[in-house]
Scaffold this active site. Structure first.
Site, PDB file in Angstrom:
ATOM      1  N   ASP A  78       0.845  -1.202   0.000  1.00  0.00           N
ATOM      2  CA  ASP A  78       0.000   0.000   0.000  1.00  0.00           C
ATOM      3  C   ASP A  78       0.879   1.250   0.000  1.00  0.00           C
ATOM      4  OD1 ASP A  78      -2.295  -1.525   0.176  1.00  0.00           O
ATOM      5  OD2 ASP A  78      -2.708  -1.057   2.278  1.00  0.00           O
ATOM      6  N   ARG A 134      -1.073  -0.641  -8.598  1.00  0.00           N
ATOM      7  CA  ARG A 134      -2.468  -0.298  -8.277  1.00  0.00           C
ATOM      8  C   ARG A 134      -2.574   1.221  -8.325  1.00  0.00           C
ATOM      9  NH1 ARG A 134      -3.719  -0.864  -2.285  1.00  0.00           N
ATOM     10  NH2 ARG A 134      -4.177  -3.066  -2.621  1.00  0.00           N
TER      11      ARG A 134
END
Ligand SMILES: Cc1cc2nc3c(=O)[nH]c(=O)nc-3n(C[C@H](O)[C@H](O)[C@H](O)COP(=O)(O)OP(=O)(O)OC[C@H]3O[C@@H](n4cnc5c(N)ncnc54)[C@H](O)[C@@H]3O)c2cc1C
Length: 282
Positions: A109, A159
């Site tokens: 992340d 992402r």
């Protein structure tokens, strides 16, 4: 789950590995993939980071044993990045080694801009060392166009999201329109030159843009995926899967679920509205 139990139950899969695996299994049953995130960030204590590693090793093993279509998403500050970079690297590599046994992918992340460069450097080094790992790019950051060019060159799986952190205006776009336009430009760049990009958004306009761009480029649907957060836009995610798109749901779990809400609500008022909107619309 205490005072926020109503919110928590909808947005957090549960407190333990079993609940997360069961949530992922249910999502798989709906034709959706999952990415498990053990809630927590900014570890202040090396022992706490070891607990996080142990939990990720457990979840990776369970994913393999139970043949769940899922991977994991980790936060580097939860693994000790702000304490000691070497500790963080050691922790990350333990997780990557375990994932490698089942050829599973690990997503890292992206946190606030204070960590962007270090996170990208660590992910690039881990990929170079042969691990299946990929970073997140935030369209709110002005630097992201250059980062996407670099990541495309390296062949890393990205992402793309808008960004959940309050950033200084010099580093980030302050208008929502600019963040959205940048999202669309970065999505096109990832479809042009990226490797299996993931588009994390609940925004229909961004989703429509990705669908249009992919069709124009004749990109096969299996070569990219959409991602959404657990508990949000449940009808929309099913529609996308039914249309033949790959859809992955981010499944947070663990006992540190309060900060997951507090941080978003405290740092950016739009995120409080976002949570409320998610409760009202499906
Ligand atoms: C899978 C995933 C992973 C993420 N990982 C990271 C990360 O690593 N780092 C990071 O900084 N951030 C991450 N985020 C958070 C992200 O950056 C955004 O803060 C968050 O997703 C909100 O942005 P959005 O693109 O969904 O659209 P928003 O700008 O919040 O919403 C835009 C529009 O989408 C529509 N919409 C949104 N939600 C709904 C709803 N529930 N029902 C109906 N319409 C809706 C509305 O039209 C709304 O106006 C992640 C998000 C997801 C989904």
């Amino acid at each position: 789950m205490g005072v926020l139990s109503f919110l928590a139950r909808r947005f957090v899969a549960g407190e333990d590995t079993f609940s997360a695996i069961e949530a992922a299994r249910r999502l798989n049953g709906e034709g959706l993939k999952a990415t498990l995130n053990f809630l927590g960030e900014e570890s202040r204590d090396p022992e706490q980071t070891q607990g996080t590693v142990a939990e990720y090793l457990r979840s990776i093993r369970k994913i393999g044993e139970k043949e769940i279509d899922a991977n994991i998403s980790v936060k580097l500050t939860q693994l000790g990045l702000s304490l000691d970079q070497q500790l963080c690297l050691d922790n990350l590599f333990l997780i990557l080694e375990e994932a490698k046994k089942t050829k599973n992918f690990v997503r890292v992340d992206m946190e606030s801009s204070a960590y962007t460069q270090r996170t990208l450097d660590i992910v690039a080094a881990a990929s170079k060392a042969g691990f299946l790992v990929g970073p997140v790019i935030q369209s709110c950051l002005r630097r992201s166009q250059k980062d996407v060019e670099d990541l495309n060159r390296l062949g890393l799986r990205v992402r793309l999201c808008k960004g959940a952190y309050k950033e200084p205006p010099g580093l980030a776009f302050d208008q929502r329109r600019e963040v959205d336009e940048n999202y669309d430009a970065l999505a096109a760049a990832l479809l042009d030159g990226g490797r299996e990009p993931a588009f994390a958004t609940h925004d229909d306009r961004r989703i429509a843009h990705v669908v249009r761009c992919a069709a124009a480029r004749k990109t096969v649907r299996g070569r990219f995926e959409f991602q959404m957060l657990y508990g949000l836009r449940r009808r929309r995610r099913r529609e996308l899967a039914r249309e033949g798109h790959q859809v992955r749901i981010y499944v947070p779990y663990g006992t540190h679920w309060l900060p997951y809400f507090y941080r978003r609500i405290r740092e950016r008022k739009e995120n409080a509205l976002f949570v409320l909107k998610g409760m009202l619309s499906d």
